[in-house]
Write an enzyme that holds these catalytic residues in place. Structure first.
Site, mmCIF file in Angstrom:
data_model
loop_
_atom_site.group_PDB
_atom_site.id
_atom_site.type_symbol
_atom_site.label_atom_id
_atom_site.label_comp_id
_atom_site.label_asym_id
_atom_site.label_seq_id
_atom_site.Cartn_x
_atom_site.Cartn_y
_atom_site.Cartn_z
ATOM 1 N N THR A 105 0.838 -1.211 0.000
ATOM 2 C CA THR A 105 0.000 0.000 0.000
ATOM 3 C C THR A 105 0.873 1.261 0.000
ATOM 4 O O THR A 105 0.388 2.343 -0.302
ATOM 5 C CB THR A 105 -0.969 0.052 1.212
ATOM 6 O OG1 THR A 105 -0.210 0.007 2.420
ATOM 7 C CG2 THR A 105 -1.953 -1.100 1.187
ATOM 8 N N TYR A 154 -7.687 -5.855 11.322
ATOM 9 C CA TYR A 154 -6.851 -4.692 11.661
ATOM 10 C C TYR A 154 -6.894 -4.422 13.162
ATOM 11 O O TYR A 154 -5.850 -4.328 13.810
ATOM 12 C CB TYR A 154 -7.350 -3.483 10.877
ATOM 13 C CG TYR A 154 -6.500 -2.239 11.023
ATOM 14 C CD1 TYR A 154 -5.174 -2.220 10.575
ATOM 15 C CD2 TYR A 154 -7.020 -1.079 11.583
ATOM 16 C CE1 TYR A 154 -4.397 -1.069 10.698
ATOM 17 C CE2 TYR A 154 -6.252 0.080 11.693
ATOM 18 C CZ TYR A 154 -4.937 0.076 11.252
ATOM 19 O OH TYR A 154 -4.168 1.209 11.358
#
Ligand code: UDP
Length: 320
Positions: free
Chosen positions: A40, A155
């Site tokens: 990312t 997450y």
């Protein structure tokens, strides 16, 4: 050029926050080792640093064992900022297993490195450890309200694990470890494809698309401008005697998603239609940091208001 002998490792150094941290470390005259697997993160965020003599980039994935000769690169490591992880909901949900692994096994590997070099270690944790909070605003002493098997768990639970293992390295090995809980942050170098509220709305406004609000837009977030956050992270790392502290870093002003949409319409002078889409599962309803601890221990507080910060961010997106 300032000369110091401080060596600093930044994992996730090609990301939005990581790359700004690399810039600050280089401007302080430190030797910077930047790791990123570019899943990312983006090489363009650090392109201007690649030829700098104090900057060393390695494309490495922390979910695999570090190369055996990895530590040959260092004779010491003073500071380790551990940021490596997807961080926006669409990315961590797409890379769910990778997110769990980088925050668990990846953190374990970087903690071992910190132990080997007796480095000061700062974990980039998140306001997501509070889940959908039942206490408002969120203080560090709040344990949170997290769905352990929902779509955000990859997450939230991964970062909670990262906090737990970081604290064990402090308890068992007296590692000088610190935990920052980073609230929503925005600014230049956010990825156009990050899928976050501010990057989405600006991109949509500037390209003539409809602004997409998930749910009724009454959910709130508190947004910190990148330069304020970087300032807080550096203070947290560099002030002595803060081992084992957990500190919120964020801007303690709450805005609804509807307000963000209207601010971005005003500041971009656009009037694109707003569409209301289905609410995302487990989307926290309210979020605002209590930063009393950061003010006291770091003598830090953010200064950049949303108006100025959004103008800077819009200018960045306009120039892409
Ligand atoms: N959001 C939205 N439209 C978008 C992107 C996000 O309404 O195009 C909402 C999202 O549902 C959440 C808030 O904005 O309630 C903040 O989302 P973001 O992904 O930026 O951060 P996080 O949810 O991780 O705080």
């Amino acid at each position: 050029m300032m000369k110091t002998d401080i060596k600093c490792l930044i994992t996730g150094g090609a990301g939005f926050i990581g790359s700004h941290l690399c810039d600050s470390m280089i401007s302080k005259g430190y030797e910077v080792y930047c790791l990123d697997n570019l899943s990312t993160g983006d090489r363009r965020n650090i392109a201007h640093l690649l030829s700098h003599k104090n900057f060393h980039f390695s494309k490495l994935d922390l979910t695999s064992p570090l190369p055996a000769d990895f530590t040959d690169n260092f004779n010491k490591l003073d500071f380790i900022y551990h940021l490596a992880s997807p961080a926006s909901p669409p990315h961590y949900q797409r890379l769910a297993i990778e997110t769990l692994m980088v925050n668990s096994y990846g953190t374990y590997q970087i903690l071992n490195l910190a132990k080997k070099f007796n480095s000061r270690f700062l974990l980039a944790s998140t306001s997501e450890v509070y889940g959908d909070p039942l206490v408002h605003p969120q203080k560090e002493s709040y344990y949170g309200n997290v769905n352990p098997h929902g779509v955000r768990a990859c997450y939230d639970e991964a970062k909670r694990f990262a906090e737990a293992i970081t604290m064990e390295y402090y308890r068992k090995f007296r590692l000088d470890a610190r935990i920052s809980r980073i609230f929503n942050t925005y600014g230049p170098r956010m990825s156009v494809t990050d899928g976050r509220v501010i990057s989405n709305f600006i991109t949509q406004a500037l390209s003539g698309k409809k602004l997409t609000i998930y749910g009724d837009g009454m959910q709130t977030r508190s947004f910190s401008y990148i330069s304020d956050l970087i300032d807080g992270l550096i203070k947290f790392m560099e002030i002595p005697d803060l081992q084992s502290e957990v500190i919120n870093l964020g801007y303690p002003e709450e805005h609804t998603v509807n307000e963000i949409a209207h601010s971005i319409q005003n500041l971009t002078k656009t009037k694109n239609e707003i569409v209301y889409l289905e609410k995302k599962s487990d989307d926290p309803v309210r979020r605002k940091p209590d930063i009393t601890k950061a003010k006291k221990l770091l003598n830090w507080q953010p200064h950049t208001g949303l108006h100025h910060g959004l103008l800077e961010t819009i200018a960045y997106f306009q120039n892409l």
